[in-house]
Enzyme design. Structure first.
Site, PDB file in Angstrom:
ATOM      1  CE  LYS A  67     -22.436 -36.692 -12.233  1.00 18.76           C
ATOM      2  NZ  LYS A  67     -22.790 -37.292 -13.541  1.00 18.76           N
ATOM      3  CG  HIS A 137     -23.045 -48.067 -19.430  1.00 22.59           C
ATOM      4  ND1 HIS A 137     -23.879 -49.142 -19.176  1.00 22.59           N
ATOM      5  CD2 HIS A 137     -23.584 -47.013 -18.765  1.00 22.59           C
ATOM      6  CE1 HIS A 137     -24.861 -48.749 -18.389  1.00 22.59           C
ATOM      7  NE2 HIS A 137     -24.705 -47.470 -18.121  1.00 22.59           N
ATOM      8  CD  GLN A 138     -22.604 -42.862 -20.207  1.00 22.66           C
ATOM      9  OE1 GLN A 138     -23.588 -42.153 -20.457  1.00 22.66           O
ATOM     10  NE2 GLN A 138     -22.352 -43.311 -19.000  1.00 22.66           N
ATOM     11  CB  SER A 199     -12.456 -43.648 -22.615  1.00 18.78           C
ATOM     12  OG  SER A 199     -13.677 -44.017 -22.041  1.00 18.78           O
ATOM     13  N   GLY A 220     -17.681 -37.601 -25.409  1.00 15.76           N
ATOM     14  CA  GLY A 220     -16.794 -38.429 -24.587  1.00 15.76           C
ATOM     15  C   GLY A 220     -15.791 -37.634 -23.771  1.00 15.76           C
TER      16      GLY A 220
HETATM   17  P1  NAD Z   1     -17.177 -47.515 -21.371  1.00 17.31           P
HETATM   18  O1  NAD Z   1     -15.971 -47.812 -20.550  1.00 17.31           O
HETATM   19  O2  NAD Z   1     -18.381 -48.357 -21.226  1.00 17.31           O
HETATM   20  O3  NAD Z   1     -16.768 -47.548 -22.960  1.00 17.31           O
HETATM   21  C1  NAD Z   1     -15.591 -46.896 -23.384  1.00 17.31           C
HETATM   22  C2  NAD Z   1     -15.654 -46.541 -24.864  1.00 17.31           C
HETATM   23  O4  NAD Z   1     -14.460 -45.854 -25.230  1.00 17.31           O
HETATM   24  C3  NAD Z   1     -15.721 -47.732 -25.789  1.00 17.31           C
HETATM   25  O5  NAD Z   1     -16.298 -47.333 -27.006  1.00 17.31           O
HETATM   26  C4  NAD Z   1     -14.245 -48.085 -25.983  1.00 17.31           C
HETATM   27  O6  NAD Z   1     -14.015 -48.815 -27.174  1.00 17.31           O
HETATM   28  C5  NAD Z   1     -13.638 -46.704 -26.062  1.00 17.31           C
HETATM   29  N1  NAD Z   1     -12.269 -46.624 -25.543  1.00 17.31           N
HETATM   30  C6  NAD Z   1     -11.806 -47.103 -24.358  1.00 17.31           C
HETATM   31  N2  NAD Z   1     -10.500 -46.790 -24.214  1.00 17.31           N
HETATM   32  C7  NAD Z   1     -10.146 -46.100 -25.331  1.00 17.31           C
HETATM   33  C8  NAD Z   1      -8.941 -45.502 -25.771  1.00 17.31           C
HETATM   34  N3  NAD Z   1      -7.829 -45.545 -25.044  1.00 17.31           N
HETATM   35  N4  NAD Z   1      -8.939 -44.872 -26.971  1.00 17.31           N
HETATM   36  C9  NAD Z   1     -10.067 -44.803 -27.716  1.00 17.31           C
HETATM   37  N5  NAD Z   1     -11.234 -45.343 -27.336  1.00 17.31           N
HETATM   38  C10 NAD Z   1     -11.269 -45.983 -26.162  1.00 17.31           C
HETATM   39  O7  NAD Z   1     -17.483 -45.987 -21.145  1.00 17.31           O
HETATM   40  P2  NAD Z   1     -18.882 -45.225 -21.294  1.00 17.31           P
HETATM   41  O8  NAD Z   1     -19.613 -45.316 -20.022  1.00 17.31           O
HETATM   42  O9  NAD Z   1     -19.556 -45.636 -22.540  1.00 17.31           O
HETATM   43  O10 NAD Z   1     -18.357 -43.715 -21.432  1.00 17.31           O
HETATM   44  C11 NAD Z   1     -17.680 -43.302 -22.601  1.00 17.31           C
HETATM   45  C12 NAD Z   1     -17.020 -41.965 -22.342  1.00 17.31           C
HETATM   46  O11 NAD Z   1     -18.011 -40.971 -22.132  1.00 17.31           O
HETATM   47  C13 NAD Z   1     -16.126 -41.943 -21.107  1.00 17.31           C
HETATM   48  O12 NAD Z   1     -14.883 -41.371 -21.458  1.00 17.31           O
HETATM   49  C14 NAD Z   1     -16.851 -41.053 -20.144  1.00 17.31           C
HETATM   50  O13 NAD Z   1     -16.003 -40.354 -19.271  1.00 17.31           O
HETATM   51  C15 NAD Z   1     -17.603 -40.126 -21.079  1.00 17.31           C
HETATM   52  N6  NAD Z   1     -18.792 -39.498 -20.487  1.00 17.31           N
HETATM   53  C16 NAD Z   1     -19.006 -38.179 -20.721  1.00 17.31           C
HETATM   54  C17 NAD Z   1     -20.118 -37.557 -20.182  1.00 17.31           C
HETATM   55  C18 NAD Z   1     -20.391 -36.103 -20.466  1.00 17.31           C
HETATM   56  O14 NAD Z   1     -21.274 -35.519 -19.846  1.00 17.31           O
HETATM   57  N7  NAD Z   1     -19.713 -35.516 -21.403  1.00 17.31           N
HETATM   58  C19 NAD Z   1     -21.011 -38.278 -19.383  1.00 17.31           C
HETATM   59  C20 NAD Z   1     -20.799 -39.630 -19.196  1.00 17.31           C
HETATM   60  C21 NAD Z   1     -19.674 -40.238 -19.766  1.00 17.31           C
END
Ligand code: NAD
Length: 320
Positions: A67, A137-138, A199, A220
Site C-alpha cells: 500500500k 474520520h476513523q 493524532s 492512532g
Molecule cells: P483526522 O485528522 O480525521 O482526526 C484526527 C483526530 O486526532 C481527531 O480526534 C483530533 O481531535 C485528534 N488530534 C488532531 N491533532 C491532535 C493533536 N496534536 N493532539 C491530540 N489529538 C489530536 O484523522 P483520522 O483519519 O481520524 O485518523 C486518526 C489517527 O489514526 C491518525 O493519527 C492516523 O494516522 C491514525 N491511523 C492509524 C491507523 C492504524 O492502522 N493504526 C490507520 C488509520 C489511521
C-alpha cells in the site's frame, strides 16, 4: 491488471469481510506463513504530509503487494480526507502487477476490523460500555465495527477538540446507542473497552484514569513520535499488537520500550491468541492492543475486494 476504483469499494466490501480477512491474516502471520516488509514512512517536508509504503507476502493466501500513501493533514481545503492511499497487488508466481485498488475506505475498514478482532479475543467478559477517544474520520468506522462485533449498550466519548464530538454522537445515534460526552477520568472508569484513534503526540489516557477491567485498542499511533497512552498504563497492562517489531518502533509501545519499562518479549502478537498459542486476557486487569497497521492487513482486504469486484462486474481490466 484489475482496477477497483475507490468509489466502488463501499458497495462491495462489508465489515464482516474485513473482519474475516484481518483475523485470517493475523493468524497467518502467527503461523509464520505471512510476513510484513519493513515500513517506509517519511515526512515529505511539503504540506506536512507523511508518505510511505507498507508491503508484505502472505504465502497462505498467496497475496503479494504494497500500500502506498499516507496522511495529508490539510486535505480539507481540497475537499478530500486526510488519508490517501492505493493498494497494488502482484502475482506471486510471476511478479506481474495484478491489481490497483483504492485504499482509502479499505484503510478505515481494516483498521476498524483490527480493533474489533482485538476486542473479540481480549475484551473483559460482559463488556457493555464503549469508550471512544478521538472523533476524526476513523472514529466513526471504529465505533461501527466495535458495536457490530460486540454487545455494547452505551458509548462514552472524549476528544481533544470538543467541537468534533458531534461525529461520535451522530455515529452512536446511527447505531441506536446512547452517547455521553465525558471527561477522561469518567471515560476510564466507565468504559469496558476503550478505542483511542487520535493524532496525538503526547499521552491522553493516563494510568490513573483506567480503574476497572478494561481492554484498550490503541489505534492512532502509527508513526515515530506519536503517543496516546501513559507509559505507566502500558507498563502495568498485558500487551498485544499486530506486529511486535512495528509496535516498538512506530506503534504505541515505542515509548515504554524506549523507557525500558517494556521489552519486545513482553508483547504478544494477537495472532498467537487467535491460533490458540496464547491464552489472551487471562487474569489481566488491563489489556492493550497496539494496532500499528500492517501491510498484510491492506493486502488481505484488497485481495478480498478484487474478488468481490470481479464477481459483481465492478473490476476494470487494463493492460499494462
Ligand atoms: P483526522 O485528522 O480525521 O482526526 C484526527 C483526530 O486526532 C481527531 O480526534 C483530533 O481531535 C485528534 N488530534 C488532531 N491533532 C491532535 C493533536 N496534536 N493532539 C491530540 N489529538 C489530536 O484523522 P483520522 O483519519 O481520524 O485518523 C486518526 C489517527 O489514526 C491518525 O493519527 C492516523 O494516522 C491514525 N491511523 C492509524 C491507523 C492504524 O492502522 N493504526 C490507520 C488509520 C489511521
Amino acid at each position: 491488471m484489475w482496477v477497483v476504483p475507490e468509489h466502488e469499494i463501499a458497495g462491495l466490501m462489508t465489515p464482516e469481510a474485513a473482519f474475516d480477512a484481518v483475523e485470517a491474516v493475523f493468524a497467518a502471520m502467527a503461523r509464520g506463513d505471512a510476513r510484513n516488509f519493513p515500513v517506509v514512512r517519511e515526512a515529505l517536508g511539503h504540506e506536512d504530509a507523511l508518505y510511505g509504503f507498507k508491503g508484505g507476502f502472505d504465502g497462505a493466501g498467496m497475496t503479494l503487494g504494497l500500500k502506498a500513501g499516507g496522511y495529508w493533514p490539510n486535505n480539507q481545503k481540497h475537499g478530500l480526507i486526510n488519508h490517501q492511499s492505493t493498494v497494488f497487488l502482484f502475482d506471486p508466481d510471476t511478479g506481474r502487477v495484478s491489481a490497483a485498488v483504492g485504499g482509502n475506505l479499505l484503510t478505515a475498514l481494516r483498521t476498524a476490523a483490527a480493533s474489533a478482532v482485538s476486542s473479540k479475543y481480549l475484551a473483559p467478559e460482559g463488556a457493555r460500555v464503549l469508550g471512544m477517544i478521538g472523533a476524526g474520520h476513523q472514529s466513526a468506522f471504529q465505533m461501527r465495527a466495535a458495536v457490530r462485533f460486540g454487545q455494547f449498550e452505551k458509548v462514552v466519548g472524549w476528544n481533544p477538540h470538543p467541537a468534533m464530538l458531534s461525529r461520535l454522537a451522530d455515529t452512536a445515534a446511527e447505531l441506536g446507542l446512547p452517547f455521553e460526552a465525558v471527561d477522561l477520568p469518567q471515560l476510564g472508569a466507565d468504559a469496558d473497552v476503550i478505542i483511542t484513534i487520535t493524532s496525538a503526540f503526547e499521552p491522553l489516557l493516563l494510568d490513573g484514569h483506567v480503574t476497572g477491567p478494561t481492554h484498550i485498542a490503541a489505534m492512532g499511533t502509527d508513526t515515530k513520535g506519536k503517543q496516546e497512552l501513559d507509559p505507566a498504563l502500558v507498563a502495568r497492562a498485558r500487551l498485544f499488537t499486530d506486529e511486535v517489531a512495528q509496535s516498538v518502533s512506530i506503534g504505541e509501545f515505542q515509548h515504554a520500550s524506549a523507557q525500558k519499562t517494556v521489552s519486545a518479549d513482553d508483547i504478544t502478537a494477537l495472532g498467537q491468541v487467535i491460533i490458540g498459542n496464547h491464552p489472551g486476557r487471562g487474569d489481566a486487569q488491563v489489556t492493550i492492543f497496539d494496532g500499528t497497521g500492517v501491510g498484510l492487513q491492506d493486502l488481505a482486504v484488497a485481495s478480498a475486494v478484487v474478488e468481490l469486484a470481479k464477481q459483481h462486474g465492478k473490476a476494470i481490466q487494463v493492460a499494462i
